[in-house]
Design an enzyme around this catalytic site. Structure first.
Site, PDB file in Angstrom:
ATOM      1  N   TYR A  62       0.818  -1.216   0.000  1.00  0.00           N
ATOM      2  CA  TYR A  62       0.000   0.000   0.000  1.00  0.00           C
ATOM      3  C   TYR A  62       0.854   1.268   0.000  1.00  0.00           C
ATOM      4  CZ  TYR A  62      -4.407  -2.418   0.315  1.00  0.00           C
ATOM      5  OH  TYR A  62      -5.496  -3.200   0.019  1.00  0.00           O
TER       6      TYR A  62
ATOM      7  N   GLU B 131      -2.974 -30.818   7.193  1.00  0.00           N
ATOM      8  CA  GLU B 131      -2.854 -30.122   5.908  1.00  0.00           C
ATOM      9  C   GLU B 131      -3.925 -29.039   5.743  1.00  0.00           C
ATOM     10  OE1 GLU B 131      -3.553 -32.645   2.487  1.00  0.00           O
ATOM     11  OE2 GLU B 131      -3.700 -30.914   1.166  1.00  0.00           O
TER      12      GLU B 131
ATOM     13  N   ASP C 108      -3.958 -35.370   3.072  1.00  0.00           N
ATOM     14  CA  ASP C 108      -4.761 -36.200   2.166  1.00  0.00           C
ATOM     15  C   ASP C 108      -3.835 -37.183   1.448  1.00  0.00           C
ATOM     16  OD1 ASP C 108      -6.960 -33.500   1.043  1.00  0.00           O
ATOM     17  OD2 ASP C 108      -7.025 -34.792   2.822  1.00  0.00           O
TER      18      ASP C 108
END
Lengths: 495, 388
Positions: free
Chosen positions: B130, B216, B269
């Site tokens: 910014y 995860e 996973d």
């Protein structure tokens, strides 16, 4: 204007002469005064048509053209004009046919004229010394000139200048003698490129630039502009002109030339300042009767489409240059680009080349008469095909300006980034408490305080970035394909 | 109860002893914290080079090590992926339209960092963006350049006084103090706190956790949180990076290992991307290889979901998903990585996935029973050493 002119001069150009004797259109007078240079134009037209067939084949044929104009003794209104040609460019001319047509033309223009005096042998010797023995010599009267000699001189120069732009292989010498006053000009082209038009017609385009661009090695610098060849288009002939005898097909091919080539200066700002539109007859001499169309063309231009939204075009006539559009930037907060010391002014020339093909016309005399008729009705023909001609011209301009517009956007990005680099670098230097570091920076830039450092570093960084020069290998001239053949001549500076 | 707890952790404790033994033999983590004055000098050196180039009428250029090239990375089993001492570079020129903006962005961020260090203050990457949104264009540009500068100067980002807002979460048996003195207590059983932005400032870590569980996905993390898994498997710490972990999440895991020396397990996973995420925690990433020594935890173990679990537990077929072409490509890429070859058990699992051509999310265990993950899978895995 010239009451002695026979209206049966050219069967096909009767309308033209009527038009002319009544006081021709303001537009044609604005371009160059036909009443003064008609004879000269016709002689050049004849010469170019006679050499055209010969030029089509084989390598480039160079040479010289001398135009020698003297006032007639005891008359300020008549001029004697001698046109001489030497060199390979006119070597293949059929002299018998040329003289026959020339005599015919002059008899019709000036039925009662007396023989013209021979020019001074010294004037011719200087010319033959340069180009060899004369191959063509035509001596004639330019009659009843009613305007001041200065204006006449300007207009002849304008015409010859335009002539040289597309016949750059020919060096033109102009000598004017009026009383004791002598004036000599040479029209030589520094750099030119051979362009093939209508797939078979070679034209030697003047691509030389008149401004000096700094570069580390002169030999590495590109010496010319970049021509872009547009597609040719067929023009319809208005029925009433067909009835007057203009048969066959008329085509027009636009060629744009943006000068100078700036590819070797990738970071320099460019600014289009001038746009010139030139129309050429099939004989490759400048055409008249197109000025009104050219002048009105700007009304059909979408400046935004061409990337010229912050510009305005104003039509002007500049002595020795002819009709041009001056391109001015309209300053506004949005369009104002930071003034750059390194900006290059660009000029754009849009050539419109005409071609006329009629398989039933073969000899020079008929070809010449047909061209006169075409030129006389040129304004009407262009207007009749206004949509397609305007589109072709606009497309040619758009294509050429596309690269420039992209460059302009990149320029703005670079300016902004450069400003950021300068402010960031100077900020670190100014707020550092490391005296060794600050001193090393100041010593490097050979300054004594941060204020001077700011000025010097800023100027030096901009110079280093925006004056970047790339070697010739990156230039377009080496990349152009079959249609263009490079000419690497470095001749004497043109007039 | 006590014996049940001991039974739960017996294998974990054995693992811990083994890890501690191995850790003594590994190369000590380099002390990468640099003094501010050194960093200022590094930045001044770059600016001086720019000024010198300009004074010699040459366009200045910056040479950035290529963080995305495998050619610049080598594998060390005790560290993970680390940047070679000799690297190839990308040249960022100031006189080319294609690179001048990047040049300006780099110098601008160097200026910001310089001023932060001088004033001993900190800013986030978002603050830097910014500062000049027109120059930077996007947050991602700032993020990338900050890492480039970190690599160029060979200092960690936190030494540049640039903080990143963490995206990860942590919960469990853990208390610590932030640099500003705030006391963080992660022990509330069904809430998690964001990972600190200033990991190096964390002190007074207090924990009796027996292991750390890296999860995860945020969805799985929230599910475990809702089921009070930290209470059920207490004492433990649970952490998630919400997918590909940011630097702070990785730093936190590393900090826990350095401080507590307890086993760290990954629950991901059973798919190529889960395996890759786990490898990032364990061995690091190509892009951050220059900071490997402070970011990698080579002792991370793969707890689940293993491809072999799918067959062993007879996960219903409708819960399994066929591998896509992208999955195959990712698996092939993983197999070529030097660290996979270093882990025979992981190699076996990956090859099994290739053979079966199926993948599964952790949530697939719910197809066996709704509470299978919390009440059966995890406790048994931990109790019987079902990690690789």
């Amino acid at each position: 204007m010239c009451p002695s002119h026979d209206l049966n001069l050219y069967p096909f150009s009767r309308g033209f002469l009527q038009h002319w004797t009544k006081g021709s259109t303001p537009s044609s007078q604005q371009y160059f005064n036909i009443t003064m240079t008609l004879e000269l134009i016709e002689v050049l037209r004849l010469l170019m048509l006679a050499t055209k067939q010969h030029k089509r084949h084989g390598p480039e044929k160079k040479g010289g053209l001398l135009v020698l104009i003297q006032t007639e003794t005891n008359s300020d209104d008549n001029f004697y004009c001698a046109v001489a040609a030497a060199g390979p460019w006119c070597a293949g001319v059929n002299m018998a046919e040329l003289h026959s047509v020339f005599t015919d033309v002059m008899r019709r223009l000036h039925p009662c004229s007396r023989p013209c005096p021979e020019p001074d042998i010294e004037d011719l010797c200087a010319f033959t010394d340069l180009y060899g023995s004369l191959r063509v010599f035509l001596n004639f009267l330019m009659k009843n000139v009613h305007v001041c000699k200065e204006k006449c001189q300007h207009q002849i120069e304008t015409f010859l200048h335009s002539f040289c732009m597309t016949n750059a292989e020919i060096k033109v010498h102009l000598k004017l003698q009026s009383g004791q006053k002598h004036c000599q000009k040479e029209f030589r082209v520094k750099d030119y490129l051979r362009v093939m038009l209508f797939s078979q017609t070679p034209v030697y385009l003047d691509v030389s630039v008149n401004i000096h661009l700094e570069s580390p090695e002169r030999e590495q610098r590109c010496h010319g502009g970049r021509p872009d060849i547009g597609s040719s288009l067929h023009l319809s002939i208005p029925p009433k002109i067909v009835e007057q005898g203009l048969l066959g097909t008329v085509s027009l091919q636009p060629v744009t030339l943006l000068k100078p080539c700036v590819l070797q200066y990738p970071n320099r700002a460019t600014n289009l300042t001038q746009c010139q539109v030139l129309v050429y007859n099939p004989s490759n001499i400048p055409a008249s009767n197109a000025s009104a169309f050219v002048q009105n063309f700007s009304a059909h231009l979408n400046c935004e489409d061409l990337g010229l939204q912050s510009h305005r075009l104003s039509f002007q006539v500049i002595p020795s240059v002819g009709s041009v559009y001056k391109v001015e930037q309209v300053n506004s907060p949005e369009s104002c680009v930071k003034s750059s010391l390194f900006s290059i002014d660009l000029s754009l020339v849009l050539f419109l080349f005409l071609q006329h093909i009629d398989p039933f016309i073969t000899d020079v005399s008929d070809t010449m008469a047909t061209e006169v008729l075409l030129e006389h009705h040129l304004g009407e023909i262009l207007l009749y095909n206004q949509q397609i001609v305007t589109n072709a011209m606009t497309n040619a301009l758009r294509k050429t300006l596309m690269a420039q517009n992209k460059r302009k956007k990149e320029q703005e990005k670079m300016q902004s980034a450069c400003d950021s680099i300068i402010s960031s670098t100077l900020r670190i230097i100014s707020c550092s408490s490391n005296m060794d570091f600050r001193k090393a920076c100041l010593d490097s830039m050979q300054v004594h305080n941060t204020k001077k450092m700011s000025e010097t570093f800023s100027e030096s960084l901009r110079r280093v970035i925006f004056l970047k020069f790339v070697p010739k290998g990156a230039c377009c001239s080496d990349q152009i394909g079959q249609k263009l053949e490079k000419s690497s001549k470095h001749l004497r500076v043109e007039m | 109860m006590a014996s049940q707890a001991n039974e739960l952790f017996s294998e974990i404790d054995k693992l811990r002893i083994q890890l501690l033994h191995n850790a003594e033999q590994t190369v000590q983590r380099a002390d990468e914290e640099r003094r501010n004055s050194e960093i200022l000098a590094l930045i001044e050196n770059i600016i001086l080079k720019i000024v010198t180039s300009v004074s010699q009428e040459e366009a200045p250029a910056l040479h950035l090590p290529k963080r995305s090239s495998w050619d610049n990375v080598s594998f060390d089993s005790s560290v993970g992926l680390q940047m070679n001492s000799e690297t190839t570079f990308t040249v960022v020129r100031s006189d080319s339209p294609a690179s001048i903006t990047k040049f300006a962005q780099i110098v601008k961020i160097l200026t910001v960092i310089y001023e932060l260090i001088l004033s001993n203050s900190y800013a986030t990457k978002r603050d830097i963006y910014y500062n000049d949104t027109q120059l930077f264009g996007s947050q991602a540009t700032v993020d990338h350049i900050v890492d480039d500068i970190s690599c160029l100067l060979k200092v960690p980002r936190r030494s540049l006084h640039v903080l990143a807002t963490s995206k990860g979460l942590i919960t469990g048996d853990l208390c610590y103090l932030e640099e500003d003195g705030s006391r963080m207590d992660c022990r509330a059983s069904n809430t998690a706190i964001p990972i600190s932005s200033n990991i190096s400032g964390i002190k007074n870590i207090v924990s009796s956790a027996r292991f750390v569980l890296i999860v995860e996905k945020d969805a799985t993390f929230q599910r475990l949180l809702d089921d009070h898994v930290c209470a059920k498997l207490s004492p433990c710490i649970m952490i998630t990076g919400k997918g590909v972990p940011d630097v702070n999440s990785r730093l936190m895991v590393r900090k826990l290992w350095d401080t507590l020396h307890i086993p760290i397990f990954a629950l991901v996973d059973a798919d190529p991307y889960g395996i890759e995420i786990m490898c990032i925690y364990k061995y690091g990433s190509r892009a951050m290889s220059f900071e490997a020594r402070s970011l990698t935890v080579p002792s991370v173990m793969w707890l689940g979901l293993l491809p072999s679990d799918l067959k062993r537990l007879r996960v219903p077929e409708n819960a399994l998903i066929p591998l896509t072409k992208k999955d195959d490509a990712k698996l092939n890429s993983l197999l070529k990585r030097p660290y996979v070859q270093n882990q025979p058990d992981w190699l076996k699992e990956i090859e099994l996935m290739q053979q079966t051509k199926v993948k599964a999310e952790i949530q697939s265990l719910a197809a066996i029973a709704p509470d299978f993950l919390i009440n059966v899978y995890l406790p048994n895995k931990l109790r019987y050493g079902g990690w690789v």
